[in-house]
Design a protein around this motif. Sequence first.
Motif, short mmCIF file in Angstrom:
data_model
loop_
_atom_site.label_atom_id
_atom_site.label_comp_id
_atom_site.label_asym_id
_atom_site.label_seq_id
_atom_site.Cartn_x
_atom_site.Cartn_y
_atom_site.Cartn_z
N THR A 1 0.80 -1.22 0.00
CA THR A 1 0.00 0.00 0.00
C THR A 1 0.84 1.27 0.00
OG1 THR A 1 -0.19 -0.05 2.41
CG2 THR A 1 -1.95 -1.10 1.15
N PHE B 1 -10.09 1.76 -4.07
CA PHE B 1 -8.92 2.42 -3.49
C PHE B 1 -8.62 3.72 -4.19
CE2 PHE B 1 -6.95 0.00 -6.92
CZ PHE B 1 -5.91 0.81 -7.35
N THR C 1 -5.52 7.33 -3.71
CA THR C 1 -4.27 7.75 -3.08
C THR C 1 -4.58 8.43 -1.75
OG1 THR C 1 -4.34 9.82 -4.33
CG2 THR C 1 -2.99 8.03 -5.22
N LEU D 1 -1.77 4.26 -0.47
CA LEU D 1 -3.15 3.99 -0.86
C LEU D 1 -4.05 3.91 0.35
CD1 LEU D 1 -2.62 1.16 -3.50
CD2 LEU D 1 -2.58 3.63 -3.85
#
Length: 200
Positions: A55, A95, A97, A195
């Motif tokens: 992530t 998902f 940022t 993420l």
Amino acid sequence: MKFTISSILLCTPLVLAAPQLAPRAPKNLKVVGASVLGSGCPYGSAKVKTDASNTIFDIRLSEYVVKSGPNTEASDWRKNCKLTLNLQYDEGFQFTTLSADMRGYAIIPSGVQGHCLNTVDFTGQKGQASYDLTLAGGQGPFQLSSDTDALVWSGCGGSTAIMNLNTQCWISPPEKRALIAVDQVSSELTVRMALQWKSC
């Protein structure tokens, strides 16, 4: 003399409902592919690293150099590098940022401006998030950071998504000598992207 930030511009082309954030990433999460392409990251000059959770991504660019002035060409005045991230995960998640930070070093004299622009989008979807930075009147390190108010999410109903992060930097006007380049300490321009997830 350090830079003064003369403007920070933030665009949010999509109006999104408040996300129902997931407490963690999907149980099954796999990076199918991570690649970079562009004039600022010629073959062999970029490295993409991920943490154990897949992530947090560090992109290190050792040849991302934008320069202007005598004996330079149009190809020197602007550079870009596009990260393409292909993820496979459990259905029922989206998902985006959580953060994306770009760090480098620049020398921008009076009468010249340096510009850096980052955009994030998903292949096959409309809309993008973008944020930029204008540098003027100084030299030293700089940082361009995303804002959690400007997000674009992957679609629901699937188990794969391809995210594109494109970073561009350019100098204007090109007649005067100026530089946007890798950090003097690390010898690399770095982009760190984290993420965050939510349930569909």
